[in-house]
Design an enzyme around this catalytic site. Structure first.
Site, mmCIF file in Angstrom:
data_model
loop_
_atom_site.group_PDB
_atom_site.id
_atom_site.type_symbol
_atom_site.label_atom_id
_atom_site.label_comp_id
_atom_site.label_asym_id
_atom_site.label_seq_id
_atom_site.Cartn_x
_atom_site.Cartn_y
_atom_site.Cartn_z
ATOM 1 N N ARG A 26 0.741 -1.238 0.047
ATOM 2 C CA ARG A 26 0.174 0.037 0.031
ATOM 3 C C ARG A 26 0.979 1.216 -0.002
ATOM 4 O O ARG A 26 0.552 2.316 0.638
ATOM 5 C CB ARG A 26 -0.969 0.110 1.268
ATOM 6 C CG ARG A 26 -1.812 -1.238 1.181
ATOM 7 C CD ARG A 26 -2.717 -1.115 0.212
ATOM 8 N NE ARG A 26 -3.638 -2.486 0.362
ATOM 9 C CZ ARG A 26 -3.159 -3.865 -0.222
ATOM 10 N NH1 ARG A 26 -2.020 -3.837 -0.892
ATOM 11 N NH2 ARG A 26 -3.761 -4.951 -0.302
ATOM 12 N N SER A 54 -11.197 -0.184 3.589
ATOM 13 C CA SER A 54 -10.193 -0.559 4.533
ATOM 14 C C SER A 54 -9.666 0.435 5.172
ATOM 15 O O SER A 54 -8.882 1.242 4.452
ATOM 16 C CB SER A 54 -9.163 -1.471 3.997
ATOM 17 O OG SER A 54 -9.798 -2.873 3.542
ATOM 18 N N GLU A 108 -4.276 2.921 6.785
ATOM 19 C CA GLU A 108 -4.087 3.081 5.098
ATOM 20 C C GLU A 108 -4.878 4.283 4.446
ATOM 21 O O GLU A 108 -4.578 4.784 3.193
ATOM 22 C CB GLU A 108 -4.986 1.839 4.353
ATOM 23 C CG GLU A 108 -5.025 1.655 2.977
ATOM 24 C CD GLU A 108 -5.436 0.494 2.528
ATOM 25 O OE1 GLU A 108 -6.043 0.131 1.130
ATOM 26 O OE2 GLU A 108 -5.428 -0.714 3.420
#
Length: 338
Positions: free
Chosen positions: A164, A238, A334
């Site tokens: 990520r 998320s 995130e």
């Protein structure tokens, strides 16, 4: 191209949070973006890039020129008997691009179906799901310098992709605007169905012969069963990354929590599902006024309507503290906090 003042951003972020841009411009080509950046009126004015708004948590008004790169188009720039290189504009919806590939029998990103956001955000976040990361198929990324307005083409290695992560979130953060990316797709699929519930879902669907469409539909079915639709409940998917811990720490935790899942990584560490940690810590379905944790997926923080960004941040910090106290594992966001 118009530059608008005091522009509302509520409909441009998937949390549905109220915020306002001091100035706002939507650009539809790299050339238009370069012209804007080289305009003397905006040369020294602070700038903020907003794509699909699906991975950002706004906590305040943006006292800057908010630029939304709405650059469209998909074209094959190179082809062989086995591979097709597709260039897509940063403003293309990510899921629409995945569907384009599936419908043209081009393999590589079918496991990334139904991920919200745009093509431009995909390399920045190195989005991933069900054993596939977008870095696996990216050939190049095109981006324009905020300082000079010049277009630069980054190779995949120059993007420094991680979990990520990319160079655009660190060394080059706030220095470039992604305008397009070129993806390397295969005419000969290598299916990845061993992750999550894909195989089980395919069996439930009665699929006996694998296809790109079948895998994509299985992924979409799983995501829809677990994740709320941002059009119905404000969210950014998320909220936390899945933490990576050492094998030694994982074995210690496993002794205390025998049902703790873990996925071995090539570097010897173990990835632990953040959703499992949050649920075990008792946060799944928690609600605090207009905000909360989704009832079906503990990894997703939600705005039921009228919530504030600062309240979501406060909730996320409570969750981090709780997980750290119970498991000794640090969760990291995130979602980009603004």
């Amino acid at each position: 191209m118009q530059v608008l003042s005091h522009f509302p951003l509520t409909n441009l972020n998937t949390f549905g949070l109220e915020a306002e841009a001091r100035y706002y411009a939507r650009v539809t080509s790299a050339g238009e973006l370069t012209s804007l950046l080289r305009d003397a009126r905006w040369k020294d004015f602070p700038k903020f890039v907003l794509g699909g708004g699906s991975n950002v948590l706004l906590t305040r008004d943006i006292n800057a020129l908010v630029i939304q790169p709405d650059i469209r188009g998909i074209e094959a720039v190179k082809e062989t008997n086995e591979t097709v290189w597709l260039k897509a504009g940063a403003g293309e919806g990510w899921h629409s691009f995945v569907m384009y590939c599936v419908n043209h029998n081009l393999a590589g990103i079918e496991n990334l179906s139904l991920i919200p956001g745009t093509v431009g955000a995909a390399p920045m976040q190195n989005i991933g799901a069900y054993g596939v990361e977008v870095k696996d198929v990216i050939e190049t990324v095109e981006a324009v310098s905020l300082d000079s307005g010049e277009l630069r083409i980054f190779s995949a290695s120059e993007c420094r992709f991680g979990y990520r992560e990319s160079i655009f979130k660190h060394e080059l953060k706030d220095r470039y605007i992604i305008t397009a990316a070129t993806f390397r797709l295969s005419r000969k699929p290598e299916f990845h169905v061993e992750y999550g519930d894909i195989q089980k879902t395919l069996e439930t669907m009665g699929v006996t012969e694998l296809s790109l469409k079948a895998v994509s539909e299985a992924v979409m079915h799983i995501r829809r069963s677990k994740l709320p639709d941002p059009a119905v409940i404000g969210n950014a998917g998320s909220f936390f990354k899945n933490p990576e811990i050492t094998r030694e720490d994982y074995e210690k935790s496993k002794a205390l929590f025998p049902d703790m899942p873990g996925y071995p990584l090539e570097n010897g560490n173990v990835k632990v599902p953040a959703g499992w940690l949050i649920e075990k810590a008792g946060w799944k379905g928690y609600r605090e006024g207009a905000i909360g944790v989704h009832e079906r997926q503990a990894l997703v923080l939600v705005n039921y309507g009228g919530g504030r960004g600062e309240d979501l941040i406060a909730l996320s910090r409570k969750i981090q503290s709780s997980v750290k106290q119970q498991f000794g594992i640090q969760l990291n966001a995130e979602v980009n906090l603004v």
